[in-house]
Design an enzyme around this catalytic site. Structure first.
Site, short mmCIF file in Angstrom:
data_model
loop_
_atom_site.label_atom_id
_atom_site.label_comp_id
_atom_site.label_asym_id
_atom_site.label_seq_id
_atom_site.Cartn_x
_atom_site.Cartn_y
_atom_site.Cartn_z
N GLN A 195 0.84 -1.20 0.00
CA GLN A 195 0.00 0.00 0.00
C GLN A 195 0.88 1.25 0.00
OE1 GLN A 195 -3.64 -0.69 2.84
NE2 GLN A 195 -1.92 -1.89 3.63
N GLY B 108 2.67 -4.48 9.05
CA GLY B 108 2.75 -3.02 9.18
C GLY B 108 1.60 -2.27 8.55
N HIS C 188 -1.44 1.14 -4.45
CA HIS C 188 -1.84 2.54 -4.29
C HIS C 188 -0.93 3.48 -5.06
CE1 HIS C 188 -4.10 1.46 -0.31
NE2 HIS C 188 -4.75 1.09 -1.39
C1 BV8 Z 1 -11.65 2.44 -3.87
C2 BV8 Z 1 -2.02 6.38 -1.50
C3 BV8 Z 1 -13.54 2.26 -5.28
C4 BV8 Z 1 -1.92 7.87 -1.32
C5 BV8 Z 1 -3.77 5.55 -0.01
C6 BV8 Z 1 -15.52 -0.13 1.61
C7 BV8 Z 1 -15.88 0.17 2.91
C8 BV8 Z 1 -15.54 1.41 3.47
C9 BV8 Z 1 -14.86 2.37 2.72
C10 BV8 Z 1 -14.53 2.05 1.45
C11 BV8 Z 1 -14.85 0.81 0.88
N1 BV8 Z 1 -14.37 0.82 -0.38
C12 BV8 Z 1 -13.77 1.98 -0.64
C13 BV8 Z 1 -13.85 2.77 0.46
C14 BV8 Z 1 -13.33 4.11 0.62
C15 BV8 Z 1 -11.83 4.09 0.93
C16 BV8 Z 1 -11.52 3.47 2.26
O1 BV8 Z 1 -11.08 2.33 2.34
N2 BV8 Z 1 -11.70 4.23 3.31
C17 BV8 Z 1 -11.31 3.77 4.62
C18 BV8 Z 1 -10.80 4.94 5.43
C19 BV8 Z 1 -12.46 3.05 5.26
N3 BV8 Z 1 -11.10 3.38 -0.09
C20 BV8 Z 1 -10.82 3.99 -1.25
O2 BV8 Z 1 -11.21 5.09 -1.52
C21 BV8 Z 1 -9.99 3.21 -2.26
N4 BV8 Z 1 -10.65 3.29 -3.55
O3 BV8 Z 1 -11.98 1.55 -3.15
O4 BV8 Z 1 -12.24 2.75 -5.09
C22 BV8 Z 1 -14.49 3.14 -4.49
C23 BV8 Z 1 -14.39 4.52 -4.61
C24 BV8 Z 1 -15.28 5.32 -3.88
C25 BV8 Z 1 -16.19 4.74 -3.00
C26 BV8 Z 1 -16.26 3.36 -2.87
C27 BV8 Z 1 -15.40 2.55 -3.64
C28 BV8 Z 1 -8.62 3.84 -2.41
C29 BV8 Z 1 -7.83 3.66 -1.15
C30 BV8 Z 1 -6.37 4.11 -1.38
C31 BV8 Z 1 -6.12 5.45 -0.74
N5 BV8 Z 1 -4.70 5.80 -0.90
N6 BV8 Z 1 -2.47 5.79 -0.25
C32 BV8 Z 1 -0.81 8.25 -0.39
O5 BV8 Z 1 -0.12 7.37 0.16
O6 BV8 Z 1 -0.62 9.47 -0.22
S1 BV8 Z 1 -4.24 4.86 1.44
C33 BV8 Z 1 -2.99 5.09 2.53
O7 BV8 Z 1 -3.59 4.99 3.79
C34 BV8 Z 1 -1.95 4.02 2.49
O8 BV8 Z 1 -1.65 3.60 1.19
C35 BV8 Z 1 -2.56 2.94 3.32
O9 BV8 Z 1 -3.36 2.09 2.58
C36 BV8 Z 1 -3.43 3.72 4.25
C37 BV8 Z 1 -2.75 3.81 5.59
O10 BV8 Z 1 -2.81 2.54 6.07
P1 BV8 Z 1 -1.48 1.79 6.54
O11 BV8 Z 1 -0.54 1.61 5.43
O12 BV8 Z 1 -1.98 0.61 7.24
O13 BV8 Z 1 -0.80 2.80 7.50
P2 BV8 Z 1 -1.34 3.16 8.91
O14 BV8 Z 1 -0.62 4.34 9.36
O15 BV8 Z 1 -2.82 3.16 8.87
O16 BV8 Z 1 -0.94 1.88 9.81
C38 BV8 Z 1 0.40 1.55 9.99
C39 BV8 Z 1 0.38 0.31 10.87
O17 BV8 Z 1 1.72 -0.11 11.05
C40 BV8 Z 1 -0.18 0.60 12.25
O18 BV8 Z 1 -1.06 -0.45 12.60
C41 BV8 Z 1 1.05 0.59 13.16
O19 BV8 Z 1 0.78 0.05 14.43
C42 BV8 Z 1 1.98 -0.32 12.42
N7 BV8 Z 1 3.39 -0.04 12.60
C43 BV8 Z 1 3.99 1.17 12.76
N8 BV8 Z 1 5.33 1.00 12.84
C44 BV8 Z 1 5.57 -0.33 12.72
C45 BV8 Z 1 4.34 -0.99 12.57
N9 BV8 Z 1 4.24 -2.32 12.43
C46 BV8 Z 1 5.40 -3.03 12.44
N10 BV8 Z 1 6.62 -2.46 12.57
C47 BV8 Z 1 6.74 -1.13 12.72
N11 BV8 Z 1 7.97 -0.59 12.86
#
Ligand code: BV8
Length: 263
Positions: A110, A196, A128
């Site tokens: 991602q 992660g 992504h």
């Molecule tokens: C889409 C690129 C069709 C840009 C990103 C169904 C249900 C509900 C909502 C939706 C659904 N379908 C679609 C949606 C809407 C939306 C969505 O999912 N919303 C969420 C908030 C519910 N999805 C979309 O819009 C997707 N498109 O489905 O198209 C559609 C369209 C419209 C409506 C319906 C359908 C597109 C999603 C992509 C968005 N772009 N990134 C950029 O990077 O600038 S998302 C971006 O955020 C990242 O790519 C990543 O995916 C996300 C962040 O998540 P993580 O990578 O997990 O990072 P995060 O900080 O959250 O977590 C880090 C984890 O690591 C933590 O748990 C932490 O504890 C852990 N960690 C930290 N350090 C360590 C560690 N673990 C181990 N070791 C370490 N050292």
């Protein structure tokens, strides 16, 4: 289950698996020094929510701000190095490819930072997109980031539009070819590792279900619990940059003790 037992279990799965999928999120790049989507930023970006900025609406409302954000993230990404977690995943891939051929492991990430490829991984699906490629909002013509001059924000394109990063914003569809390749890998994988990622962003968050339905063993490596933690067979808590090298060390130990495989 203790961490060492969990590592043992996953390592034993990897010895038998002919096809592995690893889904990664921002957490695998954290130890390289890149903040995750849930880390609190410091400085200028502290007051912005990445979930708000990574949207087509934000770019349309304020292209300068969003372009500056991606430029700031790019300058950070190019200055950091892959961490031991990236390198352990690259070692896992070459170890599996030596045993089962080119398609034995797929990293579905991602992340847009390109660190898996710089860390040596070869089969990487950037679901992504990538911060390293930008395109014209009018024609869709792509340019490598290295060719862009960030002396004006936003960046005008050669066709009267603006240049935007080739990343998937919230509300945008994922690249069809990336989705297809991901589904193909998920449907034949025997081991699925979620590493992660907070496991909330769709459709990536549903990939584990596809793998499970395909009969894959599932495990999570993360610093904290996620919606997947209760349903995976093994959940390891900690830093991926420490756990993944330990996992590969155990795989090498078990492989050395295993009876010679018939070729
Ligand atoms: C889409 C690129 C069709 C840009 C990103 C169904 C249900 C509900 C909502 C939706 C659904 N379908 C679609 C949606 C809407 C939306 C969505 O999912 N919303 C969420 C908030 C519910 N999805 C979309 O819009 C997707 N498109 O489905 O198209 C559609 C369209 C419209 C409506 C319906 C359908 C597109 C999603 C992509 C968005 N772009 N990134 C950029 O990077 O600038 S998302 C971006 O955020 C990242 O790519 C990543 O995916 C996300 C962040 O998540 P993580 O990578 O997990 O990072 P995060 O900080 O959250 O977590 C880090 C984890 O690591 C933590 O748990 C932490 O504890 C852990 N960690 C930290 N350090 C360590 C560690 N673990 C181990 N070791 C370490 N050292």
């Amino acid at each position: 289950m203790s961490a060492s037992k969990g590592i043992d279990t996953i390592a034993s799965w990897l010895l038998e698996a002919r096809s592995v999928v690893v889904l990664t999120g921002a957490g695998v790049s954290a130890e390289s020094g890149l903040s995750t989507f849930r880390d609190k930023e410091e400085g200028l970006w502290a007051k912005y929510d990445p979930m708000e900025l990574a949207t087509i609406g934000a770019f349309e409302r304020d292209p300068e701000l969003v372009t500056r954000w991606y430029h700031w993230r790019f300058t950070k990404a190019k200055d950091v190095q892959p961490n031991p977690g990236h390198r352990a995943l690259a070692e896992m891939e070459s170890w599996l490819v030596d045993r089962h051929g080119d398609h034995a492991m797929t990293v579905i990430t991602q992340n847009i930072d390109g660190l898996h490829q710089r860390g040596g991984s070869r089969r990487v699906i950037e679901i992504h997109g990538s911060i390293h490629r930008w395109r014209c909002t009018k024609t869709g013509e792509e340019r490598p980031l290295a060719e862009l001059r960030f002396d004006a924000f936003p960046i005008p394109s050669a066709h009267g539009g603006l240049m935007r990063p080739c990343v998937v914003w919230f509300g945008e569809m994922l690249p069809p070819e990336a989705l297809e390749a991901s589904f193909a890998a998920l449907q034949r994988c025997e081991v699925f590792l979620s590493i992660g990622t907070s496991g909330v962003v769709q459709p990536a968050a549903s990939f584990i279900e596809i793998a499970r339905e395909a009969g894959a063993r599932t495990a999570e490596i993360n610093k904290e619990t996620t919606p997947n933690t209760d349903s995976v067979e093994v959940a390891l808590f900690g830093q991926s940059g420490q756990i993944l090298p330990a996992l590969m060390a155990r795989v090498r130990e078990l492989a050395a003790d295993a009876p010679a495989r018939d070729t």
